[in-house]
Design a protein around this motif. Structure first.
Motif, PDB file in Angstrom:
ATOM      1  N   PRO A  42       1.525  19.761 -11.766  1.00 38.99           N
ATOM      2  CA  PRO A  42       1.683  21.151 -11.319  1.00 38.99           C
ATOM      3  C   PRO A  42       2.835  21.371 -10.348  1.00 38.99           C
ATOM      4  O   PRO A  42       3.115  22.526 -10.001  1.00 38.99           O
ATOM      5  N   ASN A  43       3.495  20.314  -9.896  1.00 36.93           N
ATOM      6  CA  ASN A  43       4.652  20.467  -9.000  1.00 36.93           C
ATOM      7  C   ASN A  43       5.795  19.603  -9.491  1.00 36.93           C
ATOM      8  O   ASN A  43       5.568  18.560 -10.102  1.00 36.93           O
ATOM      9  N   ALA A  44       7.002  20.024  -9.185  1.00 39.13           N
ATOM     10  CA  ALA A  44       8.189  19.299  -9.629  1.00 39.13           C
ATOM     11  C   ALA A  44       8.192  17.872  -9.084  1.00 39.13           C
ATOM     12  O   ALA A  44       7.707  17.611  -7.974  1.00 39.13           O
ATOM     13  N   ASN A  45       8.706  16.945  -9.870  1.00 42.87           N
ATOM     14  CA  ASN A  45       8.943  15.568  -9.426  1.00 42.87           C
ATOM     15  C   ASN A  45      10.441  15.335  -9.448  1.00 42.87           C
ATOM     16  O   ASN A  45      11.001  14.877 -10.439  1.00 42.87           O
ATOM     17  N   SER A  59       6.181  24.769 -10.108  1.00 38.44           N
ATOM     18  CA  SER A  59       5.426  25.975  -9.739  1.00 38.44           C
ATOM     19  C   SER A  59       5.796  26.377  -8.316  1.00 38.44           C
ATOM     20  O   SER A  59       6.024  25.534  -7.452  1.00 38.44           O
ATOM     21  N   PRO A  60       5.900  27.680  -8.087  1.00 42.12           N
ATOM     22  CA  PRO A  60       6.398  28.144  -6.790  1.00 42.12           C
ATOM     23  C   PRO A  60       5.506  27.671  -5.652  1.00 42.12           C
ATOM     24  O   PRO A  60       4.289  27.586  -5.804  1.00 42.12           O
ATOM     25  N   SER A  61       6.135  27.345  -4.548  1.00 41.17           N
ATOM     26  CA  SER A  61       5.390  26.957  -3.350  1.00 41.17           C
ATOM     27  C   SER A  61       4.474  28.104  -2.932  1.00 41.17           C
ATOM     28  O   SER A  61       4.873  29.261  -2.929  1.00 41.17           O
ATOM     29  N   GLY A  62       3.254  27.786  -2.592  1.00 36.49           N
ATOM     30  CA  GLY A  62       2.312  28.806  -2.183  1.00 36.49           C
ATOM     31  C   GLY A  62       1.744  29.610  -3.346  1.00 36.49           C
ATOM     32  O   GLY A  62       1.043  30.590  -3.152  1.00 36.49           O
ATOM     33  N   HIS A  63       2.052  29.148  -4.569  1.00 41.86           N
ATOM     34  CA  HIS A  63       1.554  29.771  -5.795  1.00 41.86           C
ATOM     35  C   HIS A  63       0.026  29.886  -5.781  1.00 41.86           C
ATOM     36  O   HIS A  63      -0.680  28.929  -5.502  1.00 41.86           O
TER      37      HIS A  63
END
Lengths: 256, 256
Positions: free
Chosen positions: A96-99, A130-134
């Motif tokens: 769910p988050n960029a690597n 996915s945007p931070s704080g999504h």
């Protein structure tokens, strides 16, 4: 084609389900994934304890295997015979988050692909930015579609042995993505801080906290691609030698 | 100079004691190491749970800190302020087995040095190539002496930022070591096998077992150096990009 699907968020993660469903269009899919979240777990080989493996199913009824091992353990035991052979491709995600940047040295998603390559199989790691704080449910549909498209194209090429692709996909709709950029690993700027707390018995404990890490969006990097709405495709190597430094250190003429 | 010493075998490991004692000749030594063995644990950043930190001491009475975190956590929290600042150098080990070839992607010893580099400090990982099936007490005295000698020489050079050295030392006496070889990471040949067992309740469980891995002792590699009784010094990078593959993949002209 036989595709092994794993992840580092656990077998019940929606990103895994999206990947497993989408890759059925490319071949037979087998799922073997951890029974819990292993984020930021690194490249693990569990040898000090045995691993349990259970049959389970994804929320759409897809049969799956799960284990109390790490993502890289899932790949290792699958290739060593826990699932039907031969396996042609290992895919991992969707995280769910960029690597991106140095994240890849910590990422369980990426180490699953590395473990595949160590065994001579292609390994593709997929993450969305996915945007931070999504808030709310994360939509993996665009990312899954892109993941299959990238894999289908790459598999038609003469791939080298030990081929690892780290794929990061912008969050959002397909029409907002500008294309695919072949990138190199960028520079992560971590903003970690040590956060001290006290338990009810007045004993201190510590969190690794701080702010969300950022990155330097230098052209050609994974950060740059995501910041400019491109899918970032980075080939990774298992060889960590800093080749550029070799002549310098040889010139130091180190003695016993 | 202020030197942080950690390892992946735990604060009570004899390899750590040897390193801490030997590096006192180079500067002030602070020990912060895991409270248990984290071998083959990979690059971990523990963010899903807090970390405990205790005061303890090594068997020679040296004060030390220990935590329930991983080797890379030890380095992170030390640099974030758990120990007196500034830290000038992070050293990790001495691991009782060589960290060569792809081992470096799993190695807790090496990831501690990587974590230092991420924070802009030099990180040196030390391992000895103790013989397979080696019985009895492992002698770290030669390795500790070599470790200090290498560090002393390297620190006198203009080091780049984010400098990681992976140092593997032959097992035995100093007079049997031929010199220091600057090497690249070689190719590990793993001989893992899946070993099935049954518990007293007739439920299956699995070990990652098999034979001891070997390596290809191609000239210039870490394997070659150890096989020829040289200390192997390999500079490592945090950039896992397979730069040689970039033009090839760009030529594939991937589309959405």
């Amino acid at each position: 084609m036989h595709i092994l699907v794993t992840n580092d968020d656990g077998v019940n993660a929606p990103g895994l389900l999206a990947l497993a469903q989408a890759f059925r269009s490319l071949g037979a899919v087998t799922v073997l994934a951890p029974d819990r979240n292993w984020s930021a777990s690194g490249h693990v080989k569990t040898m000090h304890r045995p691993l349990r493996v259970w049959e389970t199913q994804l929320s759409d009824g897809t049969p799956a295997l799960t284990t109390d091992g790490a993502p890289s353990d899932c790949v290792a035991i699958a290739i060593l015979g826990m699932v039907e052979q031969p396996i042609d491709l290992v895919i991992s995600g969707i995280n769910p988050n960029a690597n991106v940047g140095h994240d890849v040295t910590y990422s369980g998603t990426v180490t699953a692909a590395m473990e595949a390559a160590i065994s001579g199989l292609p390994g593709f790691a997929y993450s969305i930015d996915s945007p931070s704080g999504h808030q709310g449910t994360t939509d993996y549909s665009t990312a899954a579609e892109v993941a299959v498209s990238v894999a289908g194209q790459v598999l038609s090429k003469p791939m080298p042995e030990k081929f690892i692709l780290n794929v990061n996909i912008p969050y959002g709709n397909l029409e907002d993505i500008r294309g695919i950029a072949v990138t190199r690993q960028g520079l992560r700027i971590y903003r970690d801080a040590l956060v001290e707390r006290e338990d009810p018995r007045m004993r201190k404990y510590y969190w690794i906290g701080g702010d969300t890490p950022t990155g330097i969006a230098e052209p050609g990097t994974d950060f740059w691609a995501l910041a400019n709405h491109y899918v970032s495709v980075t080939p990774l190597t298992l060889d960590l030698t800093d080749s550029l430094m070799l002549p310098t250190i040889e010139g130091w003429n180190l003695k016993l």
